[in-house]
Enzyme design. Structure first.
Site, PDB file in Angstrom:
ATOM      1  N   GLU A 195       0.647  -1.483  -0.365  1.00 14.68           N
ATOM      2  CA  GLU A 195       0.041   0.084  -0.250  1.00 14.68           C
ATOM      3  C   GLU A 195       1.532   1.453  -0.090  1.00 14.68           C
ATOM      4  O   GLU A 195       1.666   1.171   0.478  1.00 14.68           O
ATOM      5  CB  GLU A 195      -0.817  -0.299   1.278  1.00 14.68           C
ATOM      6  CG  GLU A 195      -1.423  -1.322   1.536  1.00 14.68           C
ATOM      7  CD  GLU A 195      -2.779  -0.924   2.166  1.00 14.68           C
ATOM      8  OE1 GLU A 195      -3.828   0.405   1.891  1.00 14.68           O
ATOM      9  OE2 GLU A 195      -3.513  -2.401   1.924  1.00 14.68           O
ATOM     10  N   ASP A 206      -0.287  -5.983  11.186  1.00 16.10           N
ATOM     11  CA  ASP A 206      -1.218  -6.284  10.018  1.00 16.10           C
ATOM     12  C   ASP A 206      -1.952  -8.071   9.954  1.00 16.10           C
ATOM     13  O   ASP A 206      -2.524  -8.163  10.295  1.00 16.10           O
ATOM     14  CB  ASP A 206      -1.489  -6.067   8.188  1.00 16.10           C
ATOM     15  CG  ASP A 206      -2.033  -7.458   7.505  1.00 16.10           C
ATOM     16  OD1 ASP A 206      -3.172  -7.104   7.749  1.00 16.10           O
ATOM     17  OD2 ASP A 206      -1.967  -8.280   7.339  1.00 16.10           O
ATOM     18  N   LYS A 210      -4.296 -10.313  12.238  1.00 19.61           N
ATOM     19  CA  LYS A 210      -4.308 -11.810  11.986  1.00 19.61           C
ATOM     20  C   LYS A 210      -4.335 -12.674  13.165  1.00 19.61           C
ATOM     21  O   LYS A 210      -5.709 -13.833  13.098  1.00 19.61           O
ATOM     22  CB  LYS A 210      -3.898 -11.922  10.177  1.00 19.61           C
ATOM     23  CG  LYS A 210      -4.193 -11.369   9.179  1.00 19.61           C
ATOM     24  CD  LYS A 210      -3.696 -11.558   8.246  1.00 19.61           C
ATOM     25  CE  LYS A 210      -4.202 -10.449   7.206  1.00 19.61           C
ATOM     26  NZ  LYS A 210      -3.010 -10.314   6.017  1.00 19.61           N
TER      27      LYS A 210
END
Lengths: 333, 151
Positions: A195, A206, A210
């Site tokens: 990104e 991130d 998860k």
């Protein structure tokens, strides 16, 4: 079943195309919303009606997606909103609203699950509704589907894995080409892998999200992002990577759940280790009391994520007695 | 391990085969002919095995060949590598390793811009978790990052 889709980005557009391959008796696409507005048709949206831009549809209405969700006559909502790990919004509000309206939910948005996993699961269960989230972790890798069936009578003791394609791509380029992190990152951004603001990926947040979802969903824990000890890859230099390479190893960002503790950190991994996958691949390993170790490898993002959404939708269709989940046609994506 | 071999040709070879197929590396063999008991010659063999599963495999194989394993003692140590991103004083490292493990090699690189230390070390299976915890704490206190090996 009647379906609404909230989110019309890359995944939303792909999903809408695939939904067109179901028979209308199985699955009728009643509405699609983006952040700017929505298209809702009581009799269903045809498979070729929507183009890349929702706004160009003659029945496009400006307004918040929640407006469509509240007035929609639908059995299932697919939530594909952008992830906000601090508030879970806007996905969290949409999931709550969908459950309140009696809709089963399928989501690819990690945010709501990181912020309010237990609340959402309890709410769905108490209403007799299904909430599926295969697409939130590991892209197209069937993690929760596998767990629902295969690990039903087993106990997962530990989970570890490479769960972020961006960092794995960057580390792979550092390993194979000797690139410094910043150059490997620029390359990843140019290829659309990373990104524009890659901090959540590089800093391990991130992966931590998860890991939180995995811990709560697979191991019955009640963890939040603040429970994860996080170290990203920003301090890994090309010199350190070469020092690992000289020993027949590489450096990977590994998320881990073991003995109730959650960690994300760079680790030295031997090149023949089952978790040692390269590029944008993800790998996840379970250790369970009956099975022992099981490792799954697959693309962790991109178009393969649609397979997870479709799998969740089919699972719900089957549970609701609508179909056995076979696609009509079978055109490859 | 100490085996009870009969004084017949080929009995040692049968035991060594089981060790070899389990990846054992023989360090020494000592016959104690002066200590024959019950018709057996005690033979002490020191072996390095890649894992504890291999040790058990070898023991099973030896016993299946009709050779009794009179005693067995294993000292489990692992050799592994870690990176420290940053730089720690060698004296501090030695202090953490003392009585818990042994540094086999230490490489320092990356210059002043991106320093790292690569340490190859051995540690007993029981001492290893504490060693890594203390190293991680030390690294963190010094603004460094410990990158251990994934097993």
């Amino acid at each position: 079943m009647r379906l609404v889709v909230l989110g019309y980005g890359f995944l939303g557009r792909l999903l809408v195309k695939v939904i067109g391959r179901y028979s209308r008796e199985e699955l009728l696409l009643a509405g699609v919303a983006s952040s700017r507005g929505y298209v809702y048709k009581e009799r269903g949206i045809g498979p070729d009606e929507l183009t890349e831009s929702l706004v160009r549809h003659p029945e496009f209405r400006e307004g918040p997606p929640i407006e469509m969700l509240e007035k929609a006559r639908a059995d299932m909502a697919v939530i594909l909103t952008p992830t906000n790990i601090s508030t879970g919004e806007p996905g969290l509000t949409y999931i709550r609203a969908a459950l309140s309206s009696g809709m089963d939910v399928v989501t690819a948005d990690k945010g709501p699950l990181v912020v309010a996993f237990r609340e959402l699961v309890s709410r769905a269960e108490s209403e007799g509704l299904y909430m599926c989230y295969e697409a939130t972790v590991g892209g197209g890798i069937p993690i929760f589907s596998l767990a629902k069936q295969y690990f039903r009578r087993d106990r997962i003791l530990a989970v570890r894995g490479i769960l972020n394609g961006t960092t794995n791509y960057v580390l792979s380029r550092m390993h194979f080409e000797g690139l410094p992190l910043d150059l490997a990152l620029v390359e990843a951004q140019r290829l659309g892998i990373a990104e524009r603001d890659p901090r959540l990926d590089l800093e391990g947040v991130d992966t931590a999200c998860k890991i939180v979802i995995l811990a709560n969903a697979l191991m019955g824990l009640d963890k939040r992002l603040t429970d994860v000890e996080i170290n990203g890859i920003t301090r890994i230099s090309s010199e350190a990577m070469m020092a690992a390479k000289e020993m027949g190893m590489t450096i990977k960002l590994i998320g881990r759940i073991e003995n109730g503790s959650l960690t994300v950190a760079p680790r030295l991994v031997r090149l023949n280790h089952p978790l040692c996958v390269h590029g944008t691949l993800n790998a996840i390993q379970f250790r369970s009391s009956l099975l022992g170790e099981l490792t799954l490898i697959g693309e962790g993002a991109g178009s393969s994520t649609v397979a997870s959404l479709v799998s969740d939708i089919d699972w719900i269709l089957e549970r609701r007695g609508v179909s056995k989940g076979n696609l009509r046609g079978g055109q490859p994506l | 391990m100490t085996l009870g071999l009969t004084d017949r040709p080929g009995s040692l070879l049968a035991a060594l085969e089981s060790i070899a197929v389990n990846g054992g590396n023989i360090i020494s063999i000592v016959h104690s002919r002066d200590r024959i008991t019950g018709g057996y010659v005690p033979v002490s063999i020191s072996v390095e095995f890649p894992s504890s599963e291999n040790v058990e495999g070898a023991r099973r194989g030896i016993e299946e060949r009709g050779i009794p394993v009179l005693s067995m003692e294993s000292l489990e140590r692992r050799i592994e590598t870690m990176l420290i991103i940053g730089y720690l004083q060698v004296e501090e490292l030695n202090r953490v390793f003392r009585n818990r493990g042994e540094v086999i090699s230490l490489t320092v690189g990356g210059g002043s811009r991106s320093p790292y230390m690569r340490i190859v070390f051995s540690a007993g299976v029981e001492e290893r978790p504490r060693l890594l915890t203390d190293l991680s704490t030390l690294a963190s206190e010094r603004g460094c990052l410990l990158v251990p090996e994934e097993n």
